[in-house]
Motif scaffolding. Structure first.
Motif, PDB file in Angstrom:
ATOM      1  N   LYS A 279      29.420  21.260  21.544  1.00  0.00           N
ATOM      2  CA  LYS A 279      29.677  21.123  22.980  1.00  0.00           C
ATOM      3  C   LYS A 279      30.934  20.292  23.214  1.00  0.00           C
ATOM      4  O   LYS A 279      31.799  20.668  24.005  1.00  0.00           O
ATOM      5  CB  LYS A 279      28.490  20.470  23.682  1.00  0.00           C
ATOM      6  N   ASN A 280      31.055  19.180  22.507  1.00  0.00           N
ATOM      7  CA  ASN A 280      32.205  18.292  22.679  1.00  0.00           C
ATOM      8  C   ASN A 280      33.485  18.877  22.094  1.00  0.00           C
ATOM      9  O   ASN A 280      34.544  18.775  22.722  1.00  0.00           O
ATOM     10  CB  ASN A 280      31.911  16.928  22.063  1.00  0.00           C
TER      11      ASN A 280
ATOM     12  N   GLU B 294      34.578  21.523  24.343  1.00  0.00           N
ATOM     13  CA  GLU B 294      34.617  21.032  25.718  1.00  0.00           C
ATOM     14  C   GLU B 294      33.824  21.942  26.668  1.00  0.00           C
ATOM     15  O   GLU B 294      34.317  22.371  27.715  1.00  0.00           O
ATOM     16  CB  GLU B 294      36.061  20.862  26.189  1.00  0.00           C
TER      17      GLU B 294
ATOM     18  N   ASP C  48      30.841  22.922  29.325  1.00  0.00           N
ATOM     19  CA  ASP C  48      30.013  22.295  30.347  1.00  0.00           C
ATOM     20  C   ASP C  48      28.547  22.573  29.995  1.00  0.00           C
ATOM     21  O   ASP C  48      28.248  23.329  29.069  1.00  0.00           O
ATOM     22  CB  ASP C  48      30.382  22.791  31.747  1.00  0.00           C
ATOM     23  N   MET C  49      27.633  21.962  30.722  1.00  0.00           N
ATOM     24  CA  MET C  49      26.217  22.088  30.387  1.00  0.00           C
ATOM     25  C   MET C  49      25.725  23.536  30.500  1.00  0.00           C
ATOM     26  O   MET C  49      24.933  23.991  29.685  1.00  0.00           O
ATOM     27  CB  MET C  49      25.371  21.174  31.275  1.00  0.00           C
ATOM     28  N   LYS C  50      26.212  24.270  31.486  1.00  0.00           N
ATOM     29  CA  LYS C  50      25.794  25.665  31.658  1.00  0.00           C
ATOM     30  C   LYS C  50      26.229  26.504  30.461  1.00  0.00           C
ATOM     31  O   LYS C  50      25.446  27.287  29.918  1.00  0.00           O
ATOM     32  CB  LYS C  50      26.373  26.240  32.947  1.00  0.00           C
ATOM     33  N   SER C  51      27.469  26.336  30.037  1.00  0.00           N
ATOM     34  CA  SER C  51      27.972  27.087  28.885  1.00  0.00           C
ATOM     35  C   SER C  51      27.226  26.713  27.611  1.00  0.00           C
ATOM     36  O   SER C  51      26.933  27.572  26.780  1.00  0.00           O
ATOM     37  CB  SER C  51      29.474  26.838  28.697  1.00  0.00           C
ATOM     38  N   CYS C  52      26.925  25.444  27.470  1.00  0.00           N
ATOM     39  CA  CYS C  52      26.176  24.965  26.311  1.00  0.00           C
ATOM     40  C   CYS C  52      24.770  25.576  26.305  1.00  0.00           C
ATOM     41  O   CYS C  52      24.283  26.041  25.263  1.00  0.00           O
ATOM     42  CB  CYS C  52      26.118  23.443  26.327  1.00  0.00           C
TER      43      CYS C  52
END
Length: 75
Positions: A54-55, A58, A60-64
């Motif tokens: 995720k980091n 980069e 976002d929470m939705k994409s993750c």
């Protein structure tokens, strides 16, 4: 979630961002063979590895969430 499906999604993300397997393994501080096994669905990604991905990308929470937890859509 199916490990093989997640591996395919991560490989697609790698391709889109032009990141090779060696670079991602180095950034995640794991062996290349470990990452290959995860990408091939032989092993699952641990939570800390999901956070690293995720980091690194980069996300976002939705994409993750879509990357690691969304089920494959059946047609």
């Amino acid at each position: 979630m199916e490990a093989e499906l997640i591996g395919k999604r991560v490989m697609k993300l790698m391709k889109e961002n032009k990141i090779e397997i060696q670079e991602l393994a180095d950034r995640m501080k794991i062996e290349v063979n470990q990452l290959k096994d995860k990408l091939e669905g032989k092993e699952e990604f641990y939570l800390d590895e999901m956070i690293q991905i995720k980091n690194i990308f980069e996300l976002d929470m939705k994409s993750c969430d879509e990357l690691f937890f969304q089920e494959e859509k059946k047609i």
